[in-house]
Design a protein around this motif. Sequence first.
Motif, short mmCIF file in Angstrom:
data_model
loop_
_atom_site.label_atom_id
_atom_site.label_comp_id
_atom_site.label_asym_id
_atom_site.label_seq_id
_atom_site.Cartn_x
_atom_site.Cartn_y
_atom_site.Cartn_z
N GLY A 42 0.19 4.33 1.78
CA GLY A 42 0.00 3.56 3.01
C GLY A 42 1.36 3.31 3.65
N ARG A 47 -8.68 3.43 3.05
CA ARG A 47 -8.08 2.40 3.89
C ARG A 47 -6.78 1.92 3.25
NH1 ARG A 47 -9.03 -3.12 2.61
NH2 ARG A 47 -10.23 -3.33 0.71
N SER A 48 -5.96 1.33 4.09
CA SER A 48 -4.71 0.73 3.62
C SER A 48 -4.60 -0.62 4.31
CB SER A 48 -3.53 1.65 3.95
OG SER A 48 -3.46 1.86 5.35
N LEU A 68 -2.26 5.92 7.11
CA LEU A 68 -1.91 6.58 5.85
C LEU A 68 -0.93 7.69 6.14
CD1 LEU A 68 -5.50 6.92 4.32
CD2 LEU A 68 -3.72 5.30 3.64
N SER A 93 -1.45 12.72 1.23
CA SER A 93 -1.65 11.78 0.12
C SER A 93 -2.36 12.45 -1.05
CB SER A 93 -2.47 10.58 0.59
OG SER A 93 -2.84 9.78 -0.51
N SER A 105 2.38 0.07 5.02
CA SER A 105 2.70 -1.35 5.15
C SER A 105 4.05 -1.64 4.48
CB SER A 105 1.61 -2.20 4.50
OG SER A 105 0.38 -2.02 5.16
N ASP A 149 0.78 -1.22 0.00
CA ASP A 149 0.00 0.00 0.00
C ASP A 149 0.82 1.28 0.00
OD1 ASP A 149 0.84 0.18 2.64
OD2 ASP A 149 -1.10 -0.35 3.48
N THR A 150 2.14 1.22 0.12
CA THR A 150 2.95 2.44 0.06
C THR A 150 2.83 3.10 -1.31
OG1 THR A 150 4.93 1.19 -0.50
CG2 THR A 150 4.61 1.74 1.82
#
Length: 179
Positions: free
Chosen positions: A8, A47-48, A37, A41, A10, A3-4
């Motif tokens: 995100g 969500r992530s 997050l 962004s 993770s 998710d980056t």
Amino acid sequence: MFDTYFTGLSSASLEIPDKGDGSDCTGIFSGNLSVDLSEGSKWNISRSGFCGMRSKKFDGFIDLDGYDAIALRLRGDGRCYISTIYTENWVNSPGQSEDNSWQAFVFAPKDSWYTAKIPLARYLPTWRGNVIDVEMEMNPGRVLGMSLSVNAEGGAVGAKSGAGDFRAEIDWIKALRLP
């Protein structure tokens, strides 16, 4: 992928430790799922908390037409993982560069080796991780790649979920003919 890409937080890695004795080695897919997050962004996501690893696109196609299932031998952490098969794009958006994706859940029991057998008919058509609510059949003769991913939310009833560390060891992945 994790998710980056969408800001995100993770992280994940795939390690294949060298045992030093010339024997086959298992792959270790591990990391940390974060539902946070990063600030600022440019993406409008709500969500992530996902990570995945994907094979390179195969040179040509793998033909699974004569097979009924995918089997994975793995040892996990009690989480539910997602097995994805990518096929030539003829369903979602012909002429586009994006492959069709078909997903099925696979539970990875904590601390014990398990062979999951997933019938090809159990793989559902998806687009960007969401199930497409239409009846379609996978073209198993035109497989372009595969992946394994994990989400912080969702999965099998009773499976570990939420943010935090994850770890799955993958011994092998095979195509099967079921009796």
